[in-house]
Structure formats: structure tokens, C-alpha cells
Design a protein around this motif. Sequence first.
Motif, mmCIF file in Angstrom:
data_model
loop_
_atom_site.group_PDB
_atom_site.id
_atom_site.type_symbol
_atom_site.label_atom_id
_atom_site.label_comp_id
_atom_site.label_asym_id
_atom_site.label_seq_id
_atom_site.Cartn_x
_atom_site.Cartn_y
_atom_site.Cartn_z
ATOM 1 N N LYS A 25 -22.050 9.375 -13.657
ATOM 2 C CA LYS A 25 -22.556 8.654 -12.498
ATOM 3 C C LYS A 25 -23.976 9.089 -12.146
ATOM 4 C CE LYS A 25 -17.785 8.360 -10.986
ATOM 5 N NZ LYS A 25 -16.742 9.025 -10.180
ATOM 6 N N GLY A 55 -22.791 -0.887 -5.397
ATOM 7 C CA GLY A 55 -23.350 -1.405 -6.644
ATOM 8 C C GLY A 55 -22.543 -0.946 -7.847
ATOM 9 N N PHE A 56 -22.122 0.318 -7.832
ATOM 10 C CA PHE A 56 -21.289 0.842 -8.917
ATOM 11 C C PHE A 56 -19.952 0.106 -8.967
ATOM 12 C CE2 PHE A 56 -18.750 3.924 -11.245
ATOM 13 C CZ PHE A 56 -19.660 4.438 -12.168
ATOM 14 N N LYS A 57 -19.427 -0.225 -7.799
ATOM 15 C CA LYS A 57 -18.155 -0.950 -7.713
ATOM 16 C C LYS A 57 -18.282 -2.356 -8.300
ATOM 17 C CE LYS A 57 -13.986 -1.912 -6.029
ATOM 18 N NZ LYS A 57 -12.763 -1.267 -6.543
ATOM 19 N N ILE A 58 -19.356 -3.046 -7.947
ATOM 20 C CA ILE A 58 -19.525 -4.432 -8.387
ATOM 21 C C ILE A 58 -19.834 -4.517 -9.872
ATOM 22 C CG2 ILE A 58 -20.980 -6.483 -8.141
ATOM 23 C CD1 ILE A 58 -21.317 -5.707 -5.167
ATOM 24 N N PHE A 59 -20.827 -3.750 -10.317
ATOM 25 C CA PHE A 59 -21.263 -3.862 -11.706
ATOM 26 C C PHE A 59 -20.366 -3.088 -12.670
ATOM 27 C CE2 PHE A 59 -25.158 -4.618 -9.204
ATOM 28 C CZ PHE A 59 -25.480 -5.882 -9.690
ATOM 29 N N GLY A 60 -19.736 -2.026 -12.159
ATOM 30 C CA GLY A 60 -18.827 -1.273 -13.017
ATOM 31 C C GLY A 60 -17.396 -1.758 -12.958
ATOM 32 N N ARG A 61 -17.118 -2.641 -11.987
ATOM 33 C CA ARG A 61 -15.774 -3.193 -11.806
ATOM 34 C C ARG A 61 -14.713 -2.084 -11.770
ATOM 35 N NH1 ARG A 61 -15.802 -8.658 -15.654
ATOM 36 N NH2 ARG A 61 -17.598 -9.639 -14.634
ATOM 37 N N THR A 62 -14.973 -1.102 -10.941
ATOM 38 C CA THR A 62 -14.061 0.038 -10.859
ATOM 39 C C THR A 62 -12.798 -0.337 -10.097
ATOM 40 O OG1 THR A 62 -15.096 0.836 -8.827
ATOM 41 C CG2 THR A 62 -15.986 1.645 -10.902
#
Length: 563
Positions: free
Chosen positions: A375, A511-518
Amino acid sequence: MSIEITMNPAKGFDDKAIYDSTEDAHVQVLDASSPSFGDSLDSSLEARVQAAVNHRKLNPRQVQLTSIAGAIGAALFVAIGSGVLSGPLCLLIAFVFWASVVYSVAQCQLEITSLFPYDGSFIRLAGRMVDPAFGVTAGWNHFFAQTSYVIFESTLINTLVQYWGYNESPAILITVSLLVYLALNVYRADLFGEAEFWLALGKVMMALGLVAYTFITMVGGNPLHDKFGFRHWKHPGPWVGDSASTRLESFVNAVNVAGFCIAGPEYISMIAGEAKDPRKTIPRAWRSIVPRLVTFFIGGALSVGILLPSNDETLTGGSGTYAGKSPYVISMTNLNIPVLPDIFNALLITSIVSAGNAYTFNASRSLHALALDSKAPKFLRRVNKKGVPYLAVITVMLLSCLSYLALGSTSAKVLNWILNFCTAASMMNWMIMSFTWIRFDRAMNVQGIDKDQYLPVRSRVQPYAGYWAFFWSAIFLWVQGYSVFLKGNWDVTTFVFNYGIIALAGGIGLGFKIFGRTPFHRSKDVDLTTDLDFFDALNDYYQQEKEDNQPKNVKDKIMAKLF
């Protein structure tokens, strides 16, 4: 047991990351001085344990004092004066209230970090128990806050020496401060720990000494022979405000001051990954938080409320130097006490050095923890032969050069902005830590785990402590900047520093949630088993080592008993 290790330098020297794959590391066991221990483990697990032992350099006394060092800063001795403006009783109640929140956070972290004492523990566990994006938010929030504290401390030292008439370029002392922080953190963790032990010991003695100073002077032990006692509680009064709304404003101000002054839970959590015998050392550090809260913070709030009235002219009108704003220095001046203000200022400088040292450690370890979980840039995983993430330390120091921006005439305002930023970040930290425990506890319940068998230690007042800490941290995360919305107080820059960390860290996580689809981990899917065998084996190693290395002299026995 000794081992020879060669590994991919891109990988961090972390309990979890090391030896996860034979492609990343090659381990050769040269000999086994503890055959009974080694025979009970497979070679890869034994190698991970030995690598962790080599990495963990902080002994119990260093962990205990480091946790105190991170908790006690200049705020307890200087910034606490802003709380006196709310009235002595108001300030005391606010500190007791916020101490209950911090105590509750500590109870949450006691269980989870004792079970999984990782590097960057609360950051990595937030991603594991809740959502990887939540861990991203936790890590970057903590990194920004701790780096800002480093900037604050390195800038602050100039205002302290101005008390003695120093008027040279502030860049000189800023440079010296940053070089000291770099030297203590870049090579080996036990050097950091040893420095913090002695510096923290000095802060403890200073805090206790100021409580004693308060008692002696209030009963007449001062040059004026003034037995003022609790006079200021009667006049101008215990609580500032002539209406319900103004009294509420006073209380919120006092809670904000308490929120900035009281720290600690995040520091113990961050050093869990570098502590020897963590399943013994870390719980003892957590359990020491109650006497620490009562003695230093509640005792400090009571002391300054006794020493000064809420309408003291220096408090309300300001002082020419930062040290001069301290309620202790003001009281010493009011009571015509010579020399003592100079001694206090000198001790305050050692407090600044200690705090900056602790913040550098925490900022670098949070950055390293982010890198270990992919990360943050991978080069930040690299460590030296002593297991120190030296590139993360250097990165923190380079960012801390922003201290030089505060060299102008507006440096005092810049310091206030940083304080506001860090207060909000701390409240976000505590909200994250408590919510992580709530999800952890829920996962244990859903998965039918026997907590008495599963957890190395049990915390108190649960689950109420978890919900208490989460509720109030979330509330005051938004309330802490209330003053900017009062009539005539609106200022865009102040608003940004009060609430910017929410947008900054939260935006990175989103942003990490949206683009990484976590995925948001459902309770039944939360991973409660990975690395338990490793930490159990590590605990067995330390227990055997303890049996083989019992204290042999009086000094060692005293240290073992105390820490």
C-alpha cells in the motif's frame, strides 16, 4: 540457535512477510542450540521464529518507557494551558472523560495486538479485520500525523531557546534536531529504545516533579508564602461560561485540549513488532496505561487548574515565547520563584527531543507497514542488517524538512495549524483502532471461537469499552474544529487543518477501495488463524529462553520485576 539468511531486499524484515515463499528467501540453519525447541517445528517455521528474534530488539524496560515517551510531550507541560481557559473543574472533568476513551482504546488493543504483535500492528490488523482499504486509511492517517509531529517538534525547539534570548537562524536548530532524530532511528531499534528509555525517564521525573511543585506551592512553600490552595476554583470560578451554550463551548475546548495532550495507544501498538517476548511485554505495557493516565494527565490537569486562574492575563493575552505560555512557567513567575523557570525550560527541550524521536520511529514504521502490505512503494520495505526500515526513516526525515517553511514571522500560526491537524488525526486513529476491535470481536462470536482459549490475554469492560471509544472518537473527530464555525472565527486555512486529514487519509482509502475493489470482510470470513502458529512458536521460544536465562544478580532481578 544461529542462522544465516539471504533474502530479496525488496521484502521487509517482517514477522509475516519473511519466509512466506521460497522464492523470496533462502534460509540455512547452521546449528540448533535448542534441539528440543527446534525438533517441534518444521524448518521454515523455525527459521521465521529465529528471524523474528533477530529483528525484535526492544526489551521490556525499553518498551515500557517508550510507550510513556510517546504519550508525554510538550503539550502536557505547555499546550495544556489552553484548557485552563475553560475553568479548573471543567478541565479536570474533560481530562477524566477523555482518559476513559483512551483507556477503552487500550483495552481494545490489548487483546488484538497481544494475539497478533505485527510490525505496524494496528494498521495491518485494520485491513485484515475490516477491509484492506480501511488499513490504507489507518496507515496513511498515522503516517501523516506522526510526520507532522516531527515537523512540529523540530520547529518548536527554536521557540524554547528564544526564552533565553537566542536569536540566531531557526534553520540551525531545525537541522540539528532532524540529524539527531535520524541518527537515533536509522541504524538499530535498540539504540532508539535505549535513548527513549533515558529521555522518557527524565520526562517521568519532570511530570512527577511538577505535581510535587504544585502541592508545595499551594500550601505556602513559595517566596510569597501565599497559601492559595484551591482559591482559583472559587474565583473566578470552576467553570467558564454564563449560559448553557458558553459552558458547553468551554467543555468542548477542554476536551480538545485533552485529546491533544493524552496519547499513547498507537505507540504501544506500533512497537509491538519490535518487542522481545511480545505476548508478555505488550500486555504489561497496555496494563500500565491506567496509572499513567491518572498520574500524568489527570494529575497534570488538576495541577494547572490549581496553579492559575482561568482569567490569568498571560494566558488570555499571550506570551512572547512558547515556554512562557506554560502554566507552570507563568505560576513560577507570578510567585517570584527564580531559576526554576530556566530549569523547566531546559527539561522541556529534552522532552521535545524524546517526543520527536518517538514520532520519527512511529512515522517510519507506519510507512514500512504500508509497504509490506503493498500500500506504499515497495522500496520502503527494505531494511538494514539490524532489521530497521532505513529507507522509510530517511523518507520521513526528507518530508520533515518542511520544518524550514515555518521560519518566517508566521511560524506560531503554522504550529497551531499542525496541532489542529494532529489532534484530528489522533481521534481518527482511535476511532479506527476501536472499530477494528469491534469487527474482531464480532468475527470471534460468529465463528464460534472460545475467547478464553483463543486469546493470550482478556481485556476489561468489553464489549462496552470498544463501543464507548468508537462513539466518542467519531463524535469529537467532527466536533474538534467547532471554533472555526463560531461567529467571526471563520478561516479557510484553519478549517483545512482541522478537517483536512479526514479528506486526505479517507480519500486515499476510498480511492484504494474503488480502484482496488477491495472486499469488506464479513464476520464469518475474517481471517483469525493466519500466523497464529508462528506467534505461538515465537512465544514458546521466548518462554524457553526465559527458563534458560533466569536473572542471576540483584540488578537483573529488579529489572525483571519492574518491567
